[in-house]
Design a protein around this motif. Sequence first.
Motif, PDB file in Angstrom:
ATOM      1  N   TYR A 156    -109.996 -69.879  19.279  1.00  0.00           N
ATOM      2  CA  TYR A 156    -109.396 -68.731  20.100  1.00  0.00           C
ATOM      3  C   TYR A 156    -110.805 -67.652  20.197  1.00  0.00           C
ATOM      4  O   TYR A 156    -111.050 -67.332  21.241  1.00  0.00           O
ATOM      5  CB  TYR A 156    -108.222 -67.946  19.490  1.00  0.00           C
ATOM      6  N   GLU A 157    -111.601 -67.607  18.975  1.00  0.00           N
ATOM      7  CA  GLU A 157    -112.436 -66.517  18.717  1.00  0.00           C
ATOM      8  C   GLU A 157    -113.663 -67.078  19.578  1.00  0.00           C
ATOM      9  O   GLU A 157    -114.268 -66.235  20.402  1.00  0.00           O
ATOM     10  CB  GLU A 157    -112.589 -66.209  17.444  1.00  0.00           C
ATOM     11  N   ASN A 158    -113.784 -68.400  19.431  1.00  0.00           N
ATOM     12  CA  ASN A 158    -115.039 -68.860  20.114  1.00  0.00           C
ATOM     13  C   ASN A 158    -114.886 -68.552  21.668  1.00  0.00           C
ATOM     14  O   ASN A 158    -115.739 -68.357  22.436  1.00  0.00           O
ATOM     15  CB  ASN A 158    -115.049 -70.363  19.974  1.00  0.00           C
ATOM     16  N   LEU A 159    -113.651 -69.168  21.961  1.00  0.00           N
ATOM     17  CA  LEU A 159    -113.437 -69.241  23.496  1.00  0.00           C
ATOM     18  C   LEU A 159    -113.374 -67.569  24.295  1.00  0.00           C
ATOM     19  O   LEU A 159    -113.768 -67.457  25.022  1.00  0.00           O
ATOM     20  CB  LEU A 159    -111.726 -69.702  23.857  1.00  0.00           C
ATOM     21  N   THR A 160    -112.747 -66.880  23.365  1.00  0.00           N
ATOM     22  CA  THR A 160    -112.864 -65.331  23.879  1.00  0.00           C
ATOM     23  C   THR A 160    -114.393 -64.752  24.040  1.00  0.00           C
ATOM     24  O   THR A 160    -114.671 -63.992  24.974  1.00  0.00           O
ATOM     25  CB  THR A 160    -112.034 -64.447  22.832  1.00  0.00           C
ATOM     26  N   ASP A 161    -115.153 -65.142  23.079  1.00  0.00           N
ATOM     27  CA  ASP A 161    -116.225 -64.761  22.934  1.00  0.00           C
ATOM     28  C   ASP A 161    -117.288 -65.159  24.205  1.00  0.00           C
ATOM     29  O   ASP A 161    -118.154 -64.653  24.984  1.00  0.00           O
ATOM     30  CB  ASP A 161    -117.148 -65.426  21.907  1.00  0.00           C
ATOM     31  N   ARG A 162    -116.795 -66.227  24.695  1.00  0.00           N
ATOM     32  CA  ARG A 162    -117.509 -66.854  25.799  1.00  0.00           C
ATOM     33  C   ARG A 162    -116.718 -66.181  27.161  1.00  0.00           C
ATOM     34  O   ARG A 162    -117.434 -66.089  28.319  1.00  0.00           O
ATOM     35  CB  ARG A 162    -117.321 -68.382  26.073  1.00  0.00           C
ATOM     36  N   VAL A 163    -115.448 -65.852  27.317  1.00  0.00           N
ATOM     37  CA  VAL A 163    -114.744 -65.668  28.518  1.00  0.00           C
ATOM     38  C   VAL A 163    -114.794 -64.122  28.469  1.00  0.00           C
ATOM     39  O   VAL A 163    -114.633 -63.480  29.843  1.00  0.00           O
ATOM     40  CB  VAL A 163    -113.492 -66.094  28.291  1.00  0.00           C
ATOM     41  N   LYS A 164    -115.075 -63.516  27.359  1.00  0.00           N
ATOM     42  CA  LYS A 164    -114.918 -61.981  27.341  1.00  0.00           C
ATOM     43  C   LYS A 164    -113.764 -61.338  27.815  1.00  0.00           C
ATOM     44  O   LYS A 164    -113.926 -60.434  28.662  1.00  0.00           O
ATOM     45  CB  LYS A 164    -116.277 -61.449  28.102  1.00  0.00           C
ATOM     46  N   ASP A 165    -112.702 -62.057  27.727  1.00  0.00           N
ATOM     47  CA  ASP A 165    -111.441 -61.379  28.035  1.00  0.00           C
ATOM     48  C   ASP A 165    -110.329 -61.905  27.121  1.00  0.00           C
ATOM     49  O   ASP A 165    -109.843 -63.100  27.269  1.00  0.00           O
ATOM     50  CB  ASP A 165    -111.223 -61.932  29.580  1.00  0.00           C
ATOM     51  N   SER A 166    -110.033 -61.233  26.268  1.00  0.00           N
ATOM     52  CA  SER A 166    -109.037 -61.739  25.388  1.00  0.00           C
ATOM     53  C   SER A 166    -107.581 -62.032  25.564  1.00  0.00           C
ATOM     54  O   SER A 166    -107.135 -63.051  25.214  1.00  0.00           O
ATOM     55  CB  SER A 166    -108.956 -60.571  24.043  1.00  0.00           C
ATOM     56  N   SER A 167    -107.193 -61.233  26.524  1.00  0.00           N
ATOM     57  CA  SER A 167    -105.755 -61.686  27.050  1.00  0.00           C
ATOM     58  C   SER A 167    -105.813 -63.129  27.846  1.00  0.00           C
ATOM     59  O   SER A 167    -104.929 -63.889  28.021  1.00  0.00           O
ATOM     60  CB  SER A 167    -105.038 -60.467  27.541  1.00  0.00           C
ATOM     61  N   LEU A 168    -106.971 -63.113  28.720  1.00  0.00           N
ATOM     62  CA  LEU A 168    -106.841 -64.120  29.605  1.00  0.00           C
ATOM     63  C   LEU A 168    -107.084 -65.491  28.580  1.00  0.00           C
ATOM     64  O   LEU A 168    -106.446 -66.539  28.734  1.00  0.00           O
ATOM     65  CB  LEU A 168    -108.038 -64.106  30.374  1.00  0.00           C
ATOM     66  N   SER A 169    -108.120 -65.408  27.700  1.00  0.00           N
ATOM     67  CA  SER A 169    -108.137 -66.601  26.875  1.00  0.00           C
ATOM     68  C   SER A 169    -107.031 -67.000  25.844  1.00  0.00           C
ATOM     69  O   SER A 169    -106.396 -68.025  25.833  1.00  0.00           O
ATOM     70  CB  SER A 169    -109.449 -66.434  26.076  1.00  0.00           C
ATOM     71  N   LEU A 170    -106.229 -66.071  25.527  1.00  0.00           N
ATOM     72  CA  LEU A 170    -104.981 -66.212  24.810  1.00  0.00           C
ATOM     73  C   LEU A 170    -103.963 -67.002  25.818  1.00  0.00           C
ATOM     74  O   LEU A 170    -103.461 -67.724  25.367  1.00  0.00           O
ATOM     75  CB  LEU A 170    -104.473 -64.565  24.503  1.00  0.00           C
ATOM     76  N   ASN A 171    -103.749 -66.262  27.013  1.00  0.00           N
ATOM     77  CA  ASN A 171    -102.793 -67.043  28.053  1.00  0.00           C
ATOM     78  C   ASN A 171    -103.012 -68.239  28.145  1.00  0.00           C
ATOM     79  O   ASN A 171    -102.307 -69.132  28.131  1.00  0.00           O
ATOM     80  CB  ASN A 171    -102.665 -66.163  29.227  1.00  0.00           C
ATOM     81  N   TRP A 172    -104.400 -68.751  28.431  1.00  0.00           N
ATOM     82  CA  TRP A 172    -104.544 -70.130  28.732  1.00  0.00           C
ATOM     83  C   TRP A 172    -104.412 -71.036  27.287  1.00  0.00           C
ATOM     84  O   TRP A 172    -103.744 -72.200  27.437  1.00  0.00           O
ATOM     85  CB  TRP A 172    -106.077 -70.558  29.250  1.00  0.00           C
ATOM     86  N   LEU A 173    -104.862 -70.356  26.262  1.00  0.00           N
ATOM     87  CA  LEU A 173    -104.942 -71.404  25.089  1.00  0.00           C
ATOM     88  C   LEU A 173    -103.295 -71.523  24.520  1.00  0.00           C
ATOM     89  O   LEU A 173    -103.112 -72.619  24.320  1.00  0.00           O
ATOM     90  CB  LEU A 173    -105.607 -70.616  24.006  1.00  0.00           C
ATOM     91  N   LEU A 174    -102.709 -70.331  24.389  1.00  0.00           N
ATOM     92  CA  LEU A 174    -101.315 -70.409  24.015  1.00  0.00           C
ATOM     93  C   LEU A 174    -100.435 -71.095  24.907  1.00  0.00           C
ATOM     94  O   LEU A 174     -99.551 -71.851  24.584  1.00  0.00           O
ATOM     95  CB  LEU A 174    -100.882 -68.876  23.799  1.00  0.00           C
ATOM     96  N   GLY A 175    -100.739 -70.820  26.283  1.00  0.00           N
ATOM     97  CA  GLY A 175     -99.880 -71.233  27.157  1.00  0.00           C
ATOM     98  C   GLY A 175    -100.054 -72.698  27.588  1.00  0.00           C
ATOM     99  O   GLY A 175     -99.472 -73.779  26.946  1.00  0.00           O
ATOM    100  N   GLU A 176    -100.943 -73.059  28.183  1.00  0.00           N
ATOM    101  CA  GLU A 176    -101.237 -74.613  28.784  1.00  0.00           C
ATOM    102  C   GLU A 176    -101.838 -75.515  27.771  1.00  0.00           C
ATOM    103  O   GLU A 176    -101.303 -76.524  27.535  1.00  0.00           O
ATOM    104  CB  GLU A 176    -102.049 -74.487  29.780  1.00  0.00           C
ATOM    105  N   VAL A 177    -102.905 -74.836  26.901  1.00  0.00           N
ATOM    106  CA  VAL A 177    -103.434 -75.729  26.009  1.00  0.00           C
ATOM    107  C   VAL A 177    -102.377 -76.001  24.796  1.00  0.00           C
ATOM    108  O   VAL A 177    -102.156 -77.318  24.430  1.00  0.00           O
ATOM    109  CB  VAL A 177    -104.671 -75.346  25.436  1.00  0.00           C
TER     110      VAL A 177
END
Length: 474
Positions: free
Chosen positions: A328-349
């Motif tokens: 999650y931290e790695n993804l957020t670091d790249r996307v620069k949007d903590s709630s967007l990466s949370l939604n994709w990781l928690l939801g779909e992935v």
Amino acid sequence: MDFKTIIGLEIHVELMTETKMFCSCKNEFGAEANKNVCPVCLGLPGALPIINKRALEYAVKAGIAMNCKINSYSSMDRKSYFYPDLVKGYQISQDDIPLCEGGYLSIETEQGQKKVSLVRIHIEEDTGKSLHTDKDETLLDFNRSGVPLIEIVSNPDMNSGKEARSFLEKLKATLKYIGVSDCKIEEGSLRCDVNINVENTVTHEKTSISEIKNIGSFRGVERAIEYEERRHIDILKENKKINKETRKWDELNQKTVLMREKISTNNYRFAPDGDLPPLNISNEFIEEIRRNMPESVDEKIERFMRDYNMSRKDAVIFSQDIDLADYYENLTDRVKDSSLSLNWLLGEVLRRLNEEGKTVSDIPFRVEDLAHLILIIKDGKINNNAGKKVLKEMFISSKKADEIISELGLLQVSDEGFIREVVDKVLSSNPQSIEDYKNGKDRAFGFLVGQCMKEMKGKGNPKLINDLLKDRLK
Ligand code: ZN
Ligand code: MN
């Protein structure tokens, strides 16, 4: 009548050291039977045990992580009993003075956080393994004989199967964070015995404690407790008496089965081990370990809530699996949007991984590939629904997002000239909707947007369609 269930756990965890507790044999799971053995772990006469310093360090680490007091002086004792896989006729363990005392782990319950206190954590050696064949033979494998263990004994602070399960999950996360064990209950590197009884809260009458052994999964622990809970309540209701019992969990039939009644307590004839001097651990040794402790599970939960604006519930989910948290931290670091990466990781992935019984390490694409997809969606090159299609495809094929998008023709159309043409076409064939819109009916506008989107096979840029429609309708 009201009842209170009382649960204590005893957990054995194998430490991930290179070598065994008292000899230099390899500590590995799944090796050819009796490959990793020597006179010490086979208990041959005259062989002398020497304690593994790394195992001691790991046990101290576990104690610190679980908020225990670390005893600078503790002793090694022999616990005698007979069993074919116990080569020496005794197990080297700790009786009177354990390495760690007290401590606690806090768990999440429906009523909020709760501290489950510990009695102690002591070190000991594992036994060999008996293998019973269908020809009524017993085969012995001593690869596990002498593997370092810690035994964690909790106080009877838990009151439901759910609480026991969250305790185990917290314990596993805690030990995995500090890298001392992989805690795989399926492979036996974590083994859990449950002590349970039930109290009638009006009469304060209690059933005798039942001990449940051989539970092969965390879910099994939860179910076994729930089964025993019902059984003990029935015993109280029917005014029956039971002895202390040892039972085992029958996963297939989802019930516990009586193994033996404990009429007398076991006499283990504990005595100091004459081959091993008492353990004197220096303060420097303990403090050095304390200084180098990584972030704890609780600290991570707090940090995720603070830095990523996460709810406690989400932070707990992420913190339970250190690989997921890192991802999650790695993804957020790249996307620069903590709630967007949370939604994709928690939801779909995560939903998909859970369905397939997999973990983050099984994701078939790189974190930068997922970040790239999320950024494409964020930039409006494809819309959300198309994004889900692409992700689904990324899980089955090894193709990259861009490739899938062009193959499936999902690219969002943002060509103003083209959209204007579509808008004009839709307006000229829907004069009634224009009339309705002028008369203040908002639904008419939504209908027109829908018609444009349909015309563009769902790939139109919704914002542009909206803007251009409004412009024309003026
Ligand atoms: Zn050995
Ligand atoms: Mn033990």
